[in-house]
Design a protein around this motif. Sequence first.
Motif, PDB file in Angstrom:
ATOM      1  N   VAL A 173       0.493  -1.192   0.217  1.00 58.40           N
ATOM      2  CA  VAL A 173       0.240   0.073  -0.370  1.00 58.40           C
ATOM      3  C   VAL A 173       1.129   0.772   0.126  1.00 58.40           C
ATOM      4  O   VAL A 173       1.780   0.736   1.090  1.00 58.40           O
ATOM      5  CB  VAL A 173      -0.807  -0.245   1.004  1.00 58.40           C
ATOM      6  N   SER A 174       0.643   1.948  -1.159  1.00 58.63           N
ATOM      7  CA  SER A 174       1.298   3.721  -0.870  1.00 58.63           C
ATOM      8  C   SER A 174       0.370   4.714  -0.772  1.00 58.63           C
ATOM      9  O   SER A 174      -0.779   4.977  -0.777  1.00 58.63           O
ATOM     10  CB  SER A 174       1.356   3.951  -1.835  1.00 58.63           C
ATOM     11  N   ASP A 204     -14.433  12.883  -2.222  1.00 58.53           N
ATOM     12  CA  ASP A 204     -15.246  10.970  -3.146  1.00 58.53           C
ATOM     13  C   ASP A 204     -14.059  10.648  -3.499  1.00 58.53           C
ATOM     14  O   ASP A 204     -13.830   9.495  -3.381  1.00 58.53           O
ATOM     15  CB  ASP A 204     -16.061  11.277  -3.996  1.00 58.53           C
ATOM     16  N   ASP A 205     -13.149  10.924  -3.673  1.00 63.75           N
ATOM     17  CA  ASP A 205     -11.720  10.605  -4.578  1.00 63.75           C
ATOM     18  C   ASP A 205     -11.008   9.573  -2.814  1.00 63.75           C
ATOM     19  O   ASP A 205     -10.722   8.569  -3.446  1.00 63.75           O
ATOM     20  CB  ASP A 205     -11.131  11.836  -4.798  1.00 63.75           C
ATOM     21  N   LEU A 206     -11.055  10.385  -2.118  1.00 64.84           N
ATOM     22  CA  LEU A 206     -10.267  10.254  -1.044  1.00 64.84           C
ATOM     23  C   LEU A 206     -11.221   8.505  -0.268  1.00 64.84           C
ATOM     24  O   LEU A 206     -10.829   7.445   0.289  1.00 64.84           O
ATOM     25  CB  LEU A 206      -9.972  10.981   0.260  1.00 64.84           C
ATOM     26  N   GLU A 207     -12.463   8.576  -0.167  1.00 68.47           N
ATOM     27  CA  GLU A 207     -13.520   7.073  -0.295  1.00 68.47           C
ATOM     28  C   GLU A 207     -12.694   6.062  -1.242  1.00 68.47           C
ATOM     29  O   GLU A 207     -13.081   4.933  -0.693  1.00 68.47           O
ATOM     30  CB  GLU A 207     -15.129   7.376  -0.121  1.00 68.47           C
ATOM     31  N   THR A 208     -13.102   6.115  -2.362  1.00 66.02           N
ATOM     32  CA  THR A 208     -12.086   6.017  -3.495  1.00 66.02           C
ATOM     33  C   THR A 208     -11.495   4.792  -3.527  1.00 66.02           C
ATOM     34  O   THR A 208     -11.218   3.445  -3.245  1.00 66.02           O
ATOM     35  CB  THR A 208     -12.092   6.461  -5.054  1.00 66.02           C
ATOM     36  N   GLN A 209     -10.886   5.827  -2.860  1.00 66.45           N
ATOM     37  CA  GLN A 209      -9.093   5.290  -2.970  1.00 66.45           C
ATOM     38  C   GLN A 209      -8.511   4.333  -1.926  1.00 66.45           C
ATOM     39  O   GLN A 209      -7.945   2.961  -1.456  1.00 66.45           O
ATOM     40  CB  GLN A 209      -8.228   6.366  -2.481  1.00 66.45           C
ATOM     41  N   ILE A 210      -9.886   4.857  -0.583  1.00 69.65           N
ATOM     42  CA  ILE A 210      -9.904   3.710   0.891  1.00 69.65           C
ATOM     43  C   ILE A 210     -10.291   2.413   0.346  1.00 69.65           C
ATOM     44  O   ILE A 210      -9.740   1.615   0.622  1.00 69.65           O
ATOM     45  CB  ILE A 210     -10.497   5.024   1.543  1.00 69.65           C
ATOM     46  N   ARG A 211     -11.001   2.418  -0.210  1.00 67.05           N
ATOM     47  CA  ARG A 211     -12.115   0.957  -0.647  1.00 67.05           C
ATOM     48  C   ARG A 211     -10.773   0.700  -1.648  1.00 67.05           C
ATOM     49  O   ARG A 211     -11.203  -0.864  -1.744  1.00 67.05           O
ATOM     50  CB  ARG A 211     -13.129   1.706  -1.578  1.00 67.05           C
ATOM     51  N   GLY A 212     -10.821   1.135  -2.233  1.00 69.76           N
ATOM     52  CA  GLY A 212      -9.511   0.342  -3.320  1.00 69.76           C
ATOM     53  C   GLY A 212      -8.330  -0.502  -2.476  1.00 69.76           C
ATOM     54  O   GLY A 212      -7.638  -1.474  -2.509  1.00 69.76           O
ATOM     55  N   MET A 213      -7.860   0.677  -1.817  1.00 70.08           N
ATOM     56  CA  MET A 213      -6.719   0.035  -1.417  1.00 70.08           C
ATOM     57  C   MET A 213      -6.730  -0.911   0.021  1.00 70.08           C
ATOM     58  O   MET A 213      -6.496  -2.022  -0.060  1.00 70.08           O
ATOM     59  CB  MET A 213      -5.889   1.148  -0.262  1.00 70.08           C
ATOM     60  N   ASN A 214      -7.826  -1.237   0.876  1.00 71.05           N
ATOM     61  CA  ASN A 214      -8.252  -2.390   1.459  1.00 71.05           C
ATOM     62  C   ASN A 214      -8.225  -3.200   0.776  1.00 71.05           C
ATOM     63  O   ASN A 214      -8.481  -4.392   1.301  1.00 71.05           O
ATOM     64  CB  ASN A 214      -9.894  -1.426   2.261  1.00 71.05           C
ATOM     65  N   THR A 215      -9.511  -3.039  -0.460  1.00 66.35           N
ATOM     66  CA  THR A 215     -10.450  -3.948  -0.916  1.00 66.35           C
ATOM     67  C   THR A 215      -8.590  -5.173  -1.185  1.00 66.35           C
ATOM     68  O   THR A 215      -7.877  -6.127  -1.757  1.00 66.35           O
ATOM     69  CB  THR A 215     -11.051  -4.414  -2.244  1.00 66.35           C
ATOM     70  N   ASP A 216      -7.877  -4.856  -1.905  1.00 66.59           N
ATOM     71  CA  ASP A 216      -6.230  -4.424  -2.595  1.00 66.59           C
ATOM     72  C   ASP A 216      -5.540  -5.213  -1.440  1.00 66.59           C
ATOM     73  O   ASP A 216      -5.200  -6.835  -1.828  1.00 66.59           O
ATOM     74  CB  ASP A 216      -5.552  -3.875  -3.179  1.00 66.59           C
ATOM     75  N   ILE A 217      -5.235  -4.892   0.031  1.00 64.80           N
ATOM     76  CA  ILE A 217      -4.636  -5.295   0.597  1.00 64.80           C
ATOM     77  C   ILE A 217      -5.254  -6.937   0.598  1.00 64.80           C
ATOM     78  O   ILE A 217      -4.368  -7.741   0.807  1.00 64.80           O
ATOM     79  CB  ILE A 217      -5.553  -4.499   1.896  1.00 64.80           C
ATOM     80  N   LYS A 232      -3.625 -11.032  10.350  1.00 60.41           N
ATOM     81  CA  LYS A 232      -4.727  -9.335  10.614  1.00 60.41           C
ATOM     82  C   LYS A 232      -4.144  -8.787   9.794  1.00 60.41           C
ATOM     83  O   LYS A 232      -3.349  -8.812   9.025  1.00 60.41           O
ATOM     84  CB  LYS A 232      -4.260  -9.070  11.858  1.00 60.41           C
ATOM     85  N   THR A 233      -5.532  -8.454   8.947  1.00 63.40           N
ATOM     86  CA  THR A 233      -5.652  -7.497   8.341  1.00 63.40           C
ATOM     87  C   THR A 233      -5.511  -6.112   8.410  1.00 63.40           C
ATOM     88  O   THR A 233      -6.862  -5.975   8.370  1.00 63.40           O
ATOM     89  CB  THR A 233      -6.645  -8.087   7.048  1.00 63.40           C
ATOM     90  N   PRO A 234      -4.251  -5.188   7.599  1.00 66.01           N
ATOM     91  CA  PRO A 234      -4.692  -3.730   8.181  1.00 66.01           C
ATOM     92  C   PRO A 234      -6.275  -2.815   7.470  1.00 66.01           C
ATOM     93  O   PRO A 234      -5.893  -3.674   6.220  1.00 66.01           O
ATOM     94  CB  PRO A 234      -3.418  -3.388   7.781  1.00 66.01           C
ATOM     95  N   VAL A 235      -6.858  -1.887   7.790  1.00 62.49           N
ATOM     96  CA  VAL A 235      -7.538  -1.743   7.800  1.00 62.49           C
ATOM     97  C   VAL A 235      -7.080  -0.342   7.509  1.00 62.49           C
ATOM     98  O   VAL A 235      -6.438   0.674   9.006  1.00 62.49           O
ATOM     99  CB  VAL A 235      -8.700  -1.947   7.994  1.00 62.49           C
ATOM    100  N   ILE A 236      -7.175   0.154   6.300  1.00 63.90           N
ATOM    101  CA  ILE A 236      -7.092   1.816   5.733  1.00 63.90           C
ATOM    102  C   ILE A 236      -8.161   2.615   5.845  1.00 63.90           C
ATOM    103  O   ILE A 236      -9.041   2.706   6.022  1.00 63.90           O
ATOM    104  CB  ILE A 236      -6.086   2.348   4.734  1.00 63.90           C
ATOM    105  N   GLY A 237      -7.547   3.577   6.857  1.00 64.13           N
ATOM    106  CA  GLY A 237      -8.873   5.229   7.447  1.00 64.13           C
ATOM    107  C   GLY A 237      -8.118   5.951   7.176  1.00 64.13           C
ATOM    108  O   GLY A 237      -7.393   6.442   6.983  1.00 64.13           O
ATOM    109  N   VAL A 238      -8.794   7.037   7.364  1.00 71.70           N
ATOM    110  CA  VAL A 238      -8.518   8.576   7.939  1.00 71.70           C
ATOM    111  C   VAL A 238      -9.328   9.110   9.151  1.00 71.70           C
ATOM    112  O   VAL A 238     -10.769   8.696   9.210  1.00 71.70           O
ATOM    113  CB  VAL A 238      -8.794   9.580   6.158  1.00 71.70           C
ATOM    114  N   LYS A 239      -8.806  10.135   9.564  1.00 73.14           N
ATOM    115  CA  LYS A 239      -9.252  10.090  11.101  1.00 73.14           C
ATOM    116  C   LYS A 239      -8.963  11.751  11.065  1.00 73.14           C
ATOM    117  O   LYS A 239      -7.718  11.622  11.100  1.00 73.14           O
ATOM    118  CB  LYS A 239      -9.391   9.543  12.549  1.00 73.14           C
ATOM    119  N   ASP A 240      -9.680  12.500  11.090  1.00 74.53           N
ATOM    120  CA  ASP A 240      -9.440  14.159  11.233  1.00 74.53           C
ATOM    121  C   ASP A 240      -8.364  14.590   9.982  1.00 74.53           C
ATOM    122  O   ASP A 240      -7.316  15.342  10.620  1.00 74.53           O
ATOM    123  CB  ASP A 240      -8.804  14.695  12.575  1.00 74.53           C
ATOM    124  N   GLY A 241      -8.574  13.984   9.025  1.00 73.46           N
ATOM    125  CA  GLY A 241      -7.388  14.187   8.374  1.00 73.46           C
ATOM    126  C   GLY A 241      -6.562  13.705   7.757  1.00 73.46           C
ATOM    127  O   GLY A 241      -5.786  13.930   6.581  1.00 73.46           O
TER     128      GLY A 241
END
Length: 574
Positions: free
Chosen positions: A9-10, A40-53, A168-177
């Motif tokens: 993940v980058s 929307d772009d950020l949410e799309t990236q997060i979904r794509g990253m977590n799916t690919d992980i 364990k599977t890392p889950v990428i997210g965003v909090k407070d930016g």
Amino acid sequence: MNLKHIAIVSLLFAGSAALTSCYDDSGLKERIDKVEDRVDDLETQIRGMNTDIVSIKNLVAAISNVAVITGVEETHDGFKLTLSDGRVLTINHGKDGVDGENGADGKDAPVIGVAEENGVWYWTLTIDGKTDWIVDASGNKLPVTGPKGDTGDPGQSGEDGRPGDDGKTPVIGVKDGFWTVDYGSGPQFILDEKGEKVRAVPEGGSGSLFKSVVPGDDEIVFTLVSGETFSVPRVDNFGLSIDTSDPYFAPGETRIYDLELNGVSDIYVSNVTEGWKASVAGSKLKVSAPESATTGDKADVRIIVVNKRHDVRAFKISVEVMNVRTLTFEDADYKGKGNMLGNHDWSSLIDSQQYGGPLLYPNSSTRLYNWYDEGNTELASELVNSYDDFKFWSGGMAVSNYTSKDLSGGDYMHQLAVYYQSPDGKGGHGGSDNFCIQNGYKDTNPDGYAYNNVLPALYFKDGKARVVKSMWVMTTLYFVNVWKNGNGLSAPGGNNTFKIVVYAYDESGSMIANHPEFILADGSRIMEEWTKIDLSQLGKVSKLTFNLECGVDNGYGMSMPAYFAFDDVEVLFD
């Protein structure tokens, strides 16, 4: 610590961005739209990253379990993969992937990855080029997979995982930016080398972590956006394919099958029904029926193939003996009570002139040219009767032995000549004397015109329906000359296609839906050898007609000479 790792993940750096409010109503909506697009772009990236992980984690599990890919389905933007352990993975790649380039502050982006130690894969985190193991609260490295390669908790990615106590599977997210990662104990901020949180700024796109997926014969190679690659063996296309549309043999017949081999390193015949013989050499399978076989005898031929990984697959073809009778147009094979002239041969039905002769162009309409393979295949045909004009120019099937490859004589005066000569100067299939020429077509262009729009027919005169197994076809001199050079009525063939379209009728006289097509010429490629066409796919038929179609049109319909030759028509008898 320095680890050899595979980047998974980058995460993108960016400096803080200030959003200011104002009361300029003309620009307010545009600003709001931009903010919504960034979210929307950020949410799309997060979904794509977590799916690919999770997808990559499952691939690591497949490697650990020595699983292989058993199914590959290409999707709009990637692949859907089925593994031998039951997992189904969706891999999106090659578009808008996170590329790991420097963020807005010039630092390398954090990278979540995996590394192998003593046969076990563990999660890693790379920040500013420095890679460390990801550890839990007790300082233990976090394994990518649980016991025996289980993939553990799938987290929030939406992909199916496998239960596992340790994985364990890392889950990428965003909090407070800022970017966060959850290893199973709640989200934690990702920190750079100074201990500062990394701001999450959308770059647009799907956030896919795969740069490419390249299917090979034996494996599929995955390339991540970071440039790292790994592979998983595949067996979905390992094996062979063989055309078994014609399973019927005559007693004592030997047939050579072409095998299409995929990823095969070794092949052999493992078993064959007693009395039959089968062997394989390279990509050719040779099968022979016993001389003593009778109608209805069946056999199975089993073939084993092995790939370089020593995977084994078994295949089977089933064959059956039928009474095969062949319409050869050779005098020695004539069995009828007499032809239309009262003679007991085929050669007397060959007109003395190719155009304007007494048989095909009689002075009166009292005699209709016809033939009947009585006592053998029971096939028959006669000239098309157009306006009470019993002449070959209206269409028909005429017995012939004329042959030439001299295009200077390729006109309607040489319409019965086949464009073929055996070494001894004969024109029939296999170097035989006689064959048959069909003239006639039915225009498929509703605006076109044909002097006669009724096709000649090949039918069973005794009224029964049978399987026409196959026939051999060939081009004629007249057609080849016009296809290459054109004439006063037609342009040359150019890039068009000239083909036979078969129309079959069942025992009740109803047309069968299947209309096989066979190409006689396609651009510069012209059939110059007798070629066998399979008609057994039509099942039992009472009648066959053969239309000729081509895109060359002079304004009155197809302008190519509507001729082709056929010989050695095989018919199955119960």
